[in-house]
Motif scaffolding. Structure first.
Motif, PDB file in Angstrom:
ATOM      1  N   GLN A 172       6.035 -93.347   0.178  1.00  0.00           N
ATOM      2  CA  GLN A 172       6.436 -93.477  -1.744  1.00  0.00           C
ATOM      3  C   GLN A 172       7.747 -94.273  -1.839  1.00  0.00           C
ATOM      4  O   GLN A 172       8.845 -93.585  -1.915  1.00  0.00           O
ATOM      5  CB  GLN A 172       6.105 -92.351  -2.636  1.00  0.00           C
ATOM      6  N   MET A 173       7.323 -95.232  -1.479  1.00  0.00           N
ATOM      7  CA  MET A 173       8.383 -96.422  -0.984  1.00  0.00           C
ATOM      8  C   MET A 173       8.985 -96.723  -2.254  1.00  0.00           C
ATOM      9  O   MET A 173      10.626 -96.734  -2.482  1.00  0.00           O
ATOM     10  CB  MET A 173       8.540 -97.679  -0.446  1.00  0.00           C
ATOM     11  N   ASP A 174       9.211 -96.680  -3.367  1.00  0.00           N
ATOM     12  CA  ASP A 174       9.998 -96.875  -4.745  1.00  0.00           C
ATOM     13  C   ASP A 174      10.308 -95.645  -5.107  1.00  0.00           C
ATOM     14  O   ASP A 174      12.163 -95.255  -5.752  1.00  0.00           O
ATOM     15  CB  ASP A 174       8.850 -97.030  -5.669  1.00  0.00           C
ATOM     16  N   ARG A 175      10.030 -94.292  -5.006  1.00  0.00           N
ATOM     17  CA  ARG A 175      10.887 -93.265  -5.233  1.00  0.00           C
ATOM     18  C   ARG A 175      11.856 -93.244  -3.747  1.00  0.00           C
ATOM     19  O   ARG A 175      12.976 -92.377  -4.352  1.00  0.00           O
ATOM     20  CB  ARG A 175       9.784 -91.965  -4.826  1.00  0.00           C
ATOM     21  N   ALA A 176      11.829 -93.589  -3.617  1.00  0.00           N
ATOM     22  CA  ALA A 176      12.551 -93.204  -1.801  1.00  0.00           C
ATOM     23  C   ALA A 176      13.541 -94.093  -1.938  1.00  0.00           C
ATOM     24  O   ALA A 176      14.582 -93.531  -2.350  1.00  0.00           O
ATOM     25  CB  ALA A 176      11.885 -93.303  -0.704  1.00  0.00           C
ATOM     26  N   ALA A 177      13.765 -95.456  -2.650  1.00  0.00           N
ATOM     27  CA  ALA A 177      14.442 -96.135  -3.112  1.00  0.00           C
ATOM     28  C   ALA A 177      14.955 -96.085  -4.386  1.00  0.00           C
ATOM     29  O   ALA A 177      16.438 -96.072  -4.353  1.00  0.00           O
ATOM     30  CB  ALA A 177      14.385 -97.964  -3.584  1.00  0.00           C
ATOM     31  N   GLU A 178      14.828 -95.288  -5.316  1.00  0.00           N
ATOM     32  CA  GLU A 178      15.303 -94.511  -6.181  1.00  0.00           C
ATOM     33  C   GLU A 178      16.189 -93.614  -5.881  1.00  0.00           C
ATOM     34  O   GLU A 178      17.194 -93.278  -6.465  1.00  0.00           O
ATOM     35  CB  GLU A 178      14.235 -93.783  -7.248  1.00  0.00           C
ATOM     36  N   HIS A 179      16.080 -92.819  -4.991  1.00  0.00           N
ATOM     37  CA  HIS A 179      16.505 -91.658  -4.718  1.00  0.00           C
ATOM     38  C   HIS A 179      17.951 -92.256  -3.637  1.00  0.00           C
ATOM     39  O   HIS A 179      19.387 -91.716  -3.788  1.00  0.00           O
ATOM     40  CB  HIS A 179      16.039 -90.859  -3.952  1.00  0.00           C
ATOM     41  N   LEU A 180      17.558 -93.075  -2.994  1.00  0.00           N
ATOM     42  CA  LEU A 180      18.627 -94.058  -1.931  1.00  0.00           C
ATOM     43  C   LEU A 180      19.866 -94.372  -3.134  1.00  0.00           C
ATOM     44  O   LEU A 180      20.875 -94.166  -3.019  1.00  0.00           O
ATOM     45  CB  LEU A 180      18.318 -95.180  -1.593  1.00  0.00           C
ATOM     46  N   GLU A 181      19.499 -95.584  -4.548  1.00  0.00           N
ATOM     47  CA  GLU A 181      20.233 -95.671  -5.630  1.00  0.00           C
ATOM     48  C   GLU A 181      21.001 -94.283  -5.812  1.00  0.00           C
ATOM     49  O   GLU A 181      21.992 -94.502  -6.176  1.00  0.00           O
ATOM     50  CB  GLU A 181      19.233 -96.202  -6.299  1.00  0.00           C
ATOM     51  N   ALA A 182      20.480 -92.869  -6.077  1.00  0.00           N
ATOM     52  CA  ALA A 182      21.234 -92.306  -7.054  1.00  0.00           C
ATOM     53  C   ALA A 182      22.361 -91.469  -6.614  1.00  0.00           C
ATOM     54  O   ALA A 182      23.132 -91.064  -6.507  1.00  0.00           O
ATOM     55  CB  ALA A 182      20.014 -90.975  -7.057  1.00  0.00           C
ATOM     56  N   ALA A 183      21.913 -91.833  -4.875  1.00  0.00           N
ATOM     57  CA  ALA A 183      23.106 -91.162  -3.336  1.00  0.00           C
ATOM     58  C   ALA A 183      23.755 -92.531  -3.385  1.00  0.00           C
ATOM     59  O   ALA A 183      24.782 -91.679  -2.856  1.00  0.00           O
ATOM     60  CB  ALA A 183      22.271 -90.901  -1.989  1.00  0.00           C
ATOM     61  N   ARG A 184      23.864 -93.624  -3.254  1.00  0.00           N
ATOM     62  CA  ARG A 184      25.122 -94.470  -3.311  1.00  0.00           C
ATOM     63  C   ARG A 184      26.825 -94.166  -3.971  1.00  0.00           C
ATOM     64  O   ARG A 184      27.726 -94.361  -3.340  1.00  0.00           O
ATOM     65  CB  ARG A 184      24.722 -96.154  -3.703  1.00  0.00           C
ATOM     66  N   PRO A 185      26.464 -94.339  -5.194  1.00  0.00           N
ATOM     67  CA  PRO A 185      27.441 -93.811  -5.643  1.00  0.00           C
ATOM     68  C   PRO A 185      28.139 -92.472  -4.755  1.00  0.00           C
ATOM     69  O   PRO A 185      29.218 -92.576  -4.959  1.00  0.00           O
ATOM     70  CB  PRO A 185      27.416 -93.070  -8.036  1.00  0.00           C
ATOM     71  N   HIS A 186      27.978 -91.375  -4.903  1.00  0.00           N
ATOM     72  CA  HIS A 186      27.929 -90.001  -4.400  1.00  0.00           C
ATOM     73  C   HIS A 186      29.167 -90.965  -3.096  1.00  0.00           C
ATOM     74  O   HIS A 186      29.588 -89.442  -2.689  1.00  0.00           O
ATOM     75  CB  HIS A 186      27.676 -89.299  -4.748  1.00  0.00           C
ATOM     76  N   LEU A 187      29.011 -91.280  -2.109  1.00  0.00           N
ATOM     77  CA  LEU A 187      29.501 -91.722  -1.444  1.00  0.00           C
ATOM     78  C   LEU A 187      30.465 -92.071  -0.642  1.00  0.00           C
ATOM     79  O   LEU A 187      31.303 -90.992   0.188  1.00  0.00           O
ATOM     80  CB  LEU A 187      27.646 -93.030   0.057  1.00  0.00           C
ATOM     81  N   ALA A 188      30.559 -92.825  -1.643  1.00  0.00           N
ATOM     82  CA  ALA A 188      32.726 -92.722  -1.580  1.00  0.00           C
ATOM     83  C   ALA A 188      33.267 -91.303  -1.965  1.00  0.00           C
ATOM     84  O   ALA A 188      34.365 -91.383  -1.465  1.00  0.00           O
ATOM     85  CB  ALA A 188      32.449 -94.307  -2.588  1.00  0.00           C
ATOM     86  N   MET A 189      32.555 -90.338  -2.710  1.00  0.00           N
ATOM     87  CA  MET A 189      32.394 -88.983  -2.417  1.00  0.00           C
ATOM     88  C   MET A 189      33.160 -88.239  -1.762  1.00  0.00           C
ATOM     89  O   MET A 189      33.896 -86.930  -1.506  1.00  0.00           O
ATOM     90  CB  MET A 189      33.111 -88.659  -3.910  1.00  0.00           C
ATOM     91  N   LEU A 190      32.555 -88.744  -0.757  1.00  0.00           N
ATOM     92  CA  LEU A 190      31.973 -87.970   0.491  1.00  0.00           C
ATOM     93  C   LEU A 190      33.759 -87.702   1.556  1.00  0.00           C
ATOM     94  O   LEU A 190      34.138 -88.088   1.262  1.00  0.00           O
ATOM     95  CB  LEU A 190      30.975 -88.770   1.260  1.00  0.00           C
TER      96      LEU A 190
END
Length: 141
Positions: free
Chosen positions: A89-107
């Motif tokens: 389900q590649m579209d849903r996978a891409a959606e969650h990667l994009e949702a994760a992206r802004p949080h990476l800087a806070m790690l």
């Protein structure tokens, strides 16, 4: 109340290869605890010891529903991206990667942050390649 010692012991069982025992202990904790934060953590780790990707997805979705601390968001979205990728389900996978992206800087710097950032890169690469294969290691733990 967070049952950190019990959760940690169960997670270590899973990491050492005894996924059945880990699943049993984490399921018992899931049934025992009632606070959102602990249930979120337990669900997130229960996902990691499932044999079927569909079951892993179910537990990761439960964890996301219960999340009350933004520190878990990059890991949860990364896990969901990987679940959906493996379910093709590649579209849903891409959606969650994009949702994760802004949080990476806070790690935080250090092992945890490095694992999540590395996992993000690995899942991104696998998604770009159209791979549905399980990665060598869980990208979020």
């Amino acid at each position: 109340m967070m049952k950190l010692a019990e959760i940690t012991a169960a997670v270590e069982l899973g990491r050492s290869g005894d996924r059945d025992a880990a699943r049993t202990q984490l399921t018992a904790l899931w049934d025992e605890v009632d606070d959102r934060a602990t249930r979120c953590v337990v669900a997130h780790f229960l996902a990691d010891v499932q044999d079927e990707t569909e079951d892993e997805l179910t537990w990761d979705l439960r964890a996301l529903e219960l999340v009350s601390d933004d520190q878990w968001l990059p890991s949860l979205h990364l896990s969901l991206a990987d679940d959906y990728r493996r379910l093709n389900q590649m579209d849903r996978a891409a959606e969650h990667l994009e949702a994760a992206r802004p949080h990476l800087a806070m790690l935080p710097e250090g092992e945890y942050g490095d694992v999540i950032r590395s996992g993000f890169d690995h899942v991104s690469e696998a998604l770009a390649a159209g791979s549905v294969q399980r990665l060598e290691t869980n990208p979020s733990t």
